[in-house]
Design a protein around this motif. Structure first.
Motif, PDB file in Angstrom:
ATOM      1  N   ALA A   1       0.843  -1.206   0.000  1.00 54.64           N
ATOM      2  CA  ALA A   1       0.000   0.000   0.000  1.00 54.64           C
ATOM      3  C   ALA A   1       0.877   1.256   0.000  1.00 54.64           C
ATOM      4  O   ALA A   1       0.570   2.245  -0.677  1.00 54.64           O
ATOM      5  CB  ALA A   1      -0.928  -0.010   1.213  1.00 54.64           C
ATOM      6  N   ALA A   2       1.990   1.192   0.758  1.00 57.66           N
ATOM      7  CA  ALA A   2       2.893   2.343   0.778  1.00 57.66           C
ATOM      8  C   ALA A   2       3.519   2.568  -0.596  1.00 57.66           C
ATOM      9  O   ALA A   2       3.679   3.711  -1.045  1.00 57.66           O
ATOM     10  CB  ALA A   2       3.981   2.123   1.826  1.00 57.66           C
ATOM     11  N   LEU A   3       3.876   1.471  -1.265  1.00 56.22           N
ATOM     12  CA  LEU A   3       4.441   1.606  -2.614  1.00 56.22           C
ATOM     13  C   LEU A   3       3.437   2.244  -3.560  1.00 56.22           C
ATOM     14  O   LEU A   3       3.786   3.099  -4.392  1.00 56.22           O
ATOM     15  CB  LEU A   3       4.865   0.230  -3.141  1.00 56.22           C
ATOM     16  N   ARG A   4       2.206   1.837  -3.446  1.00 51.58           N
ATOM     17  CA  ARG A   4       1.167   2.425  -4.306  1.00 51.58           C
ATOM     18  C   ARG A   4       1.011   3.918  -4.019  1.00 51.58           C
ATOM     19  O   ARG A   4       0.880   4.744  -4.939  1.00 51.58           O
ATOM     20  CB  ARG A   4      -0.151   1.697  -4.088  1.00 51.58           C
ATOM     21  N   ALA A   5       1.025   4.241  -2.725  1.00 50.78           N
ATOM     22  CA  ALA A   5       0.871   5.663  -2.357  1.00 50.78           C
ATOM     23  C   ALA A   5       2.029   6.495  -2.897  1.00 50.78           C
ATOM     24  O   ALA A   5       1.827   7.606  -3.422  1.00 50.78           O
ATOM     25  CB  ALA A   5       0.779   5.789  -0.837  1.00 50.78           C
ATOM     26  N   GLN A   6       3.261   5.973  -2.780  1.00 49.10           N
ATOM     27  CA  GLN A   6       4.411   6.713  -3.292  1.00 49.10           C
ATOM     28  C   GLN A   6       4.343   6.864  -4.811  1.00 49.10           C
ATOM     29  O   GLN A   6       4.714   7.923  -5.364  1.00 49.10           O
ATOM     30  CB  GLN A   6       5.710   5.997  -2.906  1.00 49.10           C
ATOM     31  N   ALA A   7       3.866   5.821  -5.494  1.00 48.11           N
ATOM     32  CA  ALA A   7       3.714   5.917  -6.946  1.00 48.11           C
ATOM     33  C   ALA A   7       2.683   6.983  -7.309  1.00 48.11           C
ATOM     34  O   ALA A   7       2.866   7.758  -8.269  1.00 48.11           O
ATOM     35  CB  ALA A   7       3.310   4.557  -7.511  1.00 48.11           C
ATOM     36  N   GLN A   8       1.582   7.040  -6.547  1.00 43.34           N
ATOM     37  CA  GLN A   8       0.569   8.054  -6.820  1.00 43.34           C
ATOM     38  C   GLN A   8       1.113   9.460  -6.557  1.00 43.34           C
ATOM     39  O   GLN A   8       0.806  10.410  -7.302  1.00 43.34           O
ATOM     40  CB  GLN A   8      -0.662   7.785  -5.964  1.00 43.34           C
ATOM     41  N   VAL A   9       1.924   9.590  -5.498  1.00 37.97           N
ATOM     42  CA  VAL A   9       2.537  10.906  -5.214  1.00 37.97           C
ATOM     43  C   VAL A   9       3.431  11.321  -6.370  1.00 37.97           C
ATOM     44  O   VAL A   9       3.443  12.484  -6.802  1.00 37.97           O
ATOM     45  CB  VAL A   9       3.330  10.852  -3.890  1.00 37.97           C
TER      46      VAL A   9
ATOM     47  N   ARG B   1      12.408   8.348  -4.811  1.00 32.09           N
ATOM     48  CA  ARG B   1      13.363   7.810  -3.843  1.00 32.09           C
ATOM     49  C   ARG B   1      12.645   7.034  -2.748  1.00 32.09           C
ATOM     50  O   ARG B   1      13.097   5.961  -2.336  1.00 32.09           O
ATOM     51  CB  ARG B   1      14.193   8.945  -3.241  1.00 32.09           C
ATOM     52  N   GLU B   2      11.550   7.589  -2.276  1.00 31.70           N
ATOM     53  CA  GLU B   2      10.756   6.860  -1.273  1.00 31.70           C
ATOM     54  C   GLU B   2      10.208   5.555  -1.847  1.00 31.70           C
ATOM     55  O   GLU B   2      10.154   4.528  -1.156  1.00 31.70           O
ATOM     56  CB  GLU B   2       9.602   7.746  -0.790  1.00 31.70           C
ATOM     57  N   LEU B   3       9.826   5.607  -3.131  1.00 35.39           N
ATOM     58  CA  LEU B   3       9.309   4.396  -3.787  1.00 35.39           C
ATOM     59  C   LEU B   3      10.388   3.324  -3.880  1.00 35.39           C
ATOM     60  O   LEU B   3      10.145   2.144  -3.586  1.00 35.39           O
ATOM     61  CB  LEU B   3       8.788   4.740  -5.183  1.00 35.39           C
ATOM     62  N   ILE B   4      11.620   3.728  -4.250  1.00 33.89           N
ATOM     63  CA  ILE B   4      12.727   2.766  -4.338  1.00 33.89           C
ATOM     64  C   ILE B   4      13.037   2.175  -2.960  1.00 33.89           C
ATOM     65  O   ILE B   4      13.274   0.979  -2.806  1.00 33.89           O
ATOM     66  CB  ILE B   4      13.962   3.449  -4.952  1.00 33.89           C
ATOM     67  N   GLY B   5      13.040   3.047  -1.934  1.00 32.87           N
ATOM     68  CA  GLY B   5      13.261   2.553  -0.581  1.00 32.87           C
ATOM     69  C   GLY B   5      12.195   1.559  -0.156  1.00 32.87           C
ATOM     70  O   GLY B   5      12.485   0.535   0.480  1.00 32.87           O
ATOM     71  N   GLY B   6      10.958   1.838  -0.521  1.00 30.12           N
ATOM     72  CA  GLY B   6       9.869   0.910  -0.192  1.00 30.12           C
ATOM     73  C   GLY B   6      10.018  -0.410  -0.916  1.00 30.12           C
ATOM     74  O   GLY B   6       9.747  -1.476  -0.351  1.00 30.12           O
ATOM     75  N   VAL B   7      10.451  -0.336  -2.197  1.00 28.55           N
ATOM     76  CA  VAL B   7      10.678  -1.571  -2.948  1.00 28.55           C
ATOM     77  C   VAL B   7      11.777  -2.400  -2.294  1.00 28.55           C
ATOM     78  O   VAL B   7      11.676  -3.628  -2.160  1.00 28.55           O
ATOM     79  CB  VAL B   7      11.025  -1.260  -4.418  1.00 28.55           C
ATOM     80  N   ASP B   8      12.849  -1.711  -1.866  1.00 21.74           N
ATOM     81  CA  ASP B   8      13.938  -2.429  -1.204  1.00 21.74           C
ATOM     82  C   ASP B   8      13.459  -3.087   0.077  1.00 21.74           C
ATOM     83  O   ASP B   8      13.821  -4.243   0.375  1.00 21.74           O
ATOM     84  CB  ASP B   8      15.086  -1.470  -0.896  1.00 21.74           C
ATOM     85  N   ARG B   9      12.651  -2.358   0.862  1.00 18.97           N
ATOM     86  CA  ARG B   9      12.143  -2.949   2.105  1.00 18.97           C
ATOM     87  C   ARG B   9      11.232  -4.134   1.819  1.00 18.97           C
ATOM     88  O   ARG B   9      11.285  -5.166   2.515  1.00 18.97           O
ATOM     89  CB  ARG B   9      11.395  -1.879   2.917  1.00 18.97           C
ATOM     90  N   ALA B  10      10.395  -4.012   0.801  1.00 21.36           N
ATOM     91  CA  ALA B  10       9.513  -5.131   0.441  1.00 21.36           C
ATOM     92  C   ALA B  10      10.322  -6.322  -0.033  1.00 21.36           C
ATOM     93  O   ALA B  10      10.009  -7.483   0.287  1.00 21.36           O
ATOM     94  CB  ALA B  10       8.521  -4.691  -0.642  1.00 21.36           C
ATOM     95  N   ALA B  11      11.384  -6.068  -0.819  1.00 19.59           N
ATOM     96  CA  ALA B  11      12.238  -7.164  -1.292  1.00 19.59           C
ATOM     97  C   ALA B  11      12.906  -7.869  -0.123  1.00 19.59           C
ATOM     98  O   ALA B  11      12.998  -9.109  -0.095  1.00 19.59           O
ATOM     99  CB  ALA B  11      13.281  -6.623  -2.262  1.00 19.59           C
ATOM    100  N   ARG B  12      13.377  -7.075   0.879  1.00 17.37           N
ATOM    101  CA  ARG B  12      14.003  -7.692   2.045  1.00 17.37           C
ATOM    102  C   ARG B  12      12.989  -8.509   2.833  1.00 17.37           C
ATOM    103  O   ARG B  12      13.307  -9.587   3.347  1.00 17.37           O
ATOM    104  CB  ARG B  12      14.630  -6.621   2.935  1.00 17.37           C
TER     105      ARG B  12
ATOM    106  N   GLY C   1       9.006  -0.008  15.041  1.00 15.79           N
ATOM    107  CA  GLY C   1       8.250  -0.487  13.887  1.00 15.79           C
ATOM    108  C   GLY C   1       9.065  -0.684  12.643  1.00 15.79           C
ATOM    109  O   GLY C   1       8.520  -0.794  11.552  1.00 15.79           O
ATOM    110  N   GLY C   2      10.395  -0.730  12.734  1.00 14.73           N
ATOM    111  CA  GLY C   2      11.214  -0.906  11.543  1.00 14.73           C
ATOM    112  C   GLY C   2      11.353  -2.367  11.162  1.00 14.73           C
ATOM    113  O   GLY C   2      11.173  -3.266  11.979  1.00 14.73           O
ATOM    114  N   GLY C   3      11.725  -2.625   9.901  1.00 10.43           N
ATOM    115  CA  GLY C   3      11.952  -3.984   9.433  1.00 10.43           C
ATOM    116  C   GLY C   3      10.673  -4.764   9.256  1.00 10.43           C
ATOM    117  O   GLY C   3       9.562  -4.260   9.443  1.00 10.43           O
ATOM    118  N   ALA C   4      10.870  -6.051   8.894  1.00 11.66           N
ATOM    119  CA  ALA C   4       9.711  -6.918   8.646  1.00 11.66           C
ATOM    120  C   ALA C   4       9.326  -7.719   9.873  1.00 11.66           C
ATOM    121  O   ALA C   4       8.332  -8.447   9.852  1.00 11.66           O
ATOM    122  CB  ALA C   4      10.024  -7.873   7.484  1.00 11.66           C
ATOM    123  N   GLY C   5      10.110  -7.626  10.946  1.00  9.38           N
ATOM    124  CA  GLY C   5       9.788  -8.395  12.139  1.00  9.38           C
ATOM    125  C   GLY C   5      10.178  -9.862  12.027  1.00  9.38           C
ATOM    126  O   GLY C   5       9.625 -10.703  12.736  1.00  9.38           O
TER     127      GLY C   5
END
Length: 445
Positions: free
Chosen positions: A248-256, A271-282, A405-409
């Motif tokens: 959802a965050a990736l979608r929001a950043q893409a819309q922004v 940049r925020e979108l790339i960071g979100g993609v990296d976090r999702a990939a991790r 709240g950082g990371g995937a837990g």
């Protein structure tokens, strides 16, 4: 094309029935040969008995008459159809022969005892008996063909009950093996009839004692499969839930980025979108790694030897740049230590501990290890803000995030799972200088 397999039941039936038939065949051969030998002795005894009986009859005639003029009545005996005799005078002339006996002499006039002769195209077993004072001789003969036929018929009559017994024994073996193996067949059918999600233990009451360990092994396997499936279902459900937020965050950043009016706004959104993609990939990588570890079983005896000091220095070196960028001193205090382990899994454990420590450290992170009671104790500690006691009890749970709240837990969950695979465990300890937080991992050597 794979070769056809024998069933246990078929193999037992074939082997036991073959053993029964082979035993009958060996015993039958011995009995057959013994019967033939005994028949030969009995037939020879009959020849001797007949010769003496004939001599007893002709002896009186030889006393009263010239031995060349003797006349005899036909001697009635039980073997008239197969025993033939000849009476010869002292001068060797044939003076009498039984009905059916050939005119050609069975043997020499002065022969004594047993002999095998061919007379008039027929082979005979001959017994010759000389009369007292050389008054004459008696020759009693039996055709070898008739003798052999009678002996073989007697032997076969003895073998017939044994053959019937062997066949009955084979049938009994078939019935007994079917009855004995019925619980095994029922056990396999009970397993085959189970639905994919049914992991309840199989009933072992009907199994023989020799197969009860196999049944217990099957039940343990079912329990492990059920546990693995439960982990997989839980992980899948948790991952699906946890990935909704970053997606959802990736979608929001893409819309922004789409609505951005200036290049600066667009660049920031991207940049925020790339960071979100990296976090999702991790997060996805962590989920896949945890799923792989859940399905993995490690046999410590089969693992190679790992130098923990070399592995710690190698993995720590990858975080040197990140530590310098944060102003954190990264120290490694690991003496030369060896243990049996999965080097790849241990590297994942170290990377997750180092990543957590660097993200929370104020100025220092230390990696240390020591040997203790047949195990290796590895610690990674920092001097950050630490973790409240109420959070520590849940920090190793999957997808649990602290207050930040950082990371995937999943980092600490991976650490605990890898420790368990190596026969150990993971727990929290105090950090550096009475501050921060440390993780202690005990690994079997």
């Amino acid at each position: 094309m794979p070769s056809a397999r024998w069933s246990l039941r078929g193999r037992l039936i074939a082997l036991l029935a073959s053993a029964a038939i082979a035993s009958w065949a060996a015993g039958g051969l011995w009995l057959y040969r013994s019967s033939l030998a005994e028949s030969d002795r009995l037939f020879d005894a009959a020849l001797v008995e007949t010769a003496h009986a004939v001599l007893a009859v002709v002896a009186h005639e030889w006393l009263e008459e010239d031995d060349d003029e003797i006349e005899l009545k036909v001697v009635d005996h039980t073997h008239a159809e197969s025993l033939f005799y000849q009476v010869r005078s002292g001068r060797g002339r044939l003076v009498y022969r039984s009905p059916g006996a050939p005119a050609e002499p069975f043997d020499d006039a002065h022969a004594q005892g047993f002999a095998t002769r061919r007379v008039a195209g027929t082979d005979y077993r001959v017994y010759s008996l000389q009369a007292p004072r050389q008054r004459g001789s008696i020759h009693v003969a039996q055709p070898l063909a008739a003798r052999a036929a009678a002996a073989q018929a007697a032997a076969l009559r003895l073998l017939a009950p044994g053959l019937v017994f062997a066949l009955l024994l084979a049938a009994g073996v078939w019935l007994i093996v079917r009855r004995v193996t019925a619980p095994v067949v029922g056990f396999s059918r009970a397993i085959d009839a189970r639905t994919p999600g049914d992991a309840t233990p199989v009933q072992l009451d009907a199994l023989p004692a020799e197969l009860v360990p196999v049944g217990h092994a099957v039940n343990r396997l079912l329990a492990r499969v059920d546990e693995a499936l439960r982990h997989e279902r839980t992980l899948t459900a948790d991952a699906a839930h946890e990935l909704r937020t970053p997606l959802a965050a990736l979608r929001a950043q893409a819309q922004v980025a789409l609505r951005a009016r200036t290049d600066a706004e667009r660049s920031e959104a991207l940049r925020e979108l790339i960071g979100g993609v990296d976090r999702a990939a991790r997060a996805v990588e962590s989920v896949l790694t945890l799923a792989r570890l859940d399905a993995k079983r490690i046999d410590p005896a089969a693992l190679p030897t790992v130098r923990l000091d070399e592995l710690a220095r190698l993995e720590t070196a990858e975080f040197d740049d990140a530590a310098r960028a944060r102003g954190v001193a990264l120290a490694v205090e690991v003496p030369p230590l060896e243990l049996r382990g999965d080097a790849d899994a241990l590297a994942i454990l170290l990377r997750n501990l180092l990543d957590n420590a660097l993200r929370h450290a104020a100025s220092a992170v230390r990696v240390a290890a020591r040997a203790a009671d047949g195990s290796v104790v590895l610690t990674v500690a920092d001097d950050g803000p630490g973790m409240p006691a109420e959070q520590r009890s849940r920090a190793f749970d999957r997808f649990y995030r602290g207050a930040e709240g950082g990371g995937a837990g999943l980092g600490l969950a991976l650490v605990k799972r890898i420790a368990e695979l190596h026969g150990g465990d993971a727990s929290f300890i105090d950090g550096l200088g009475g501050r921060g937080l440390g993780v202690e991992v005990v690994l079997a050597r």
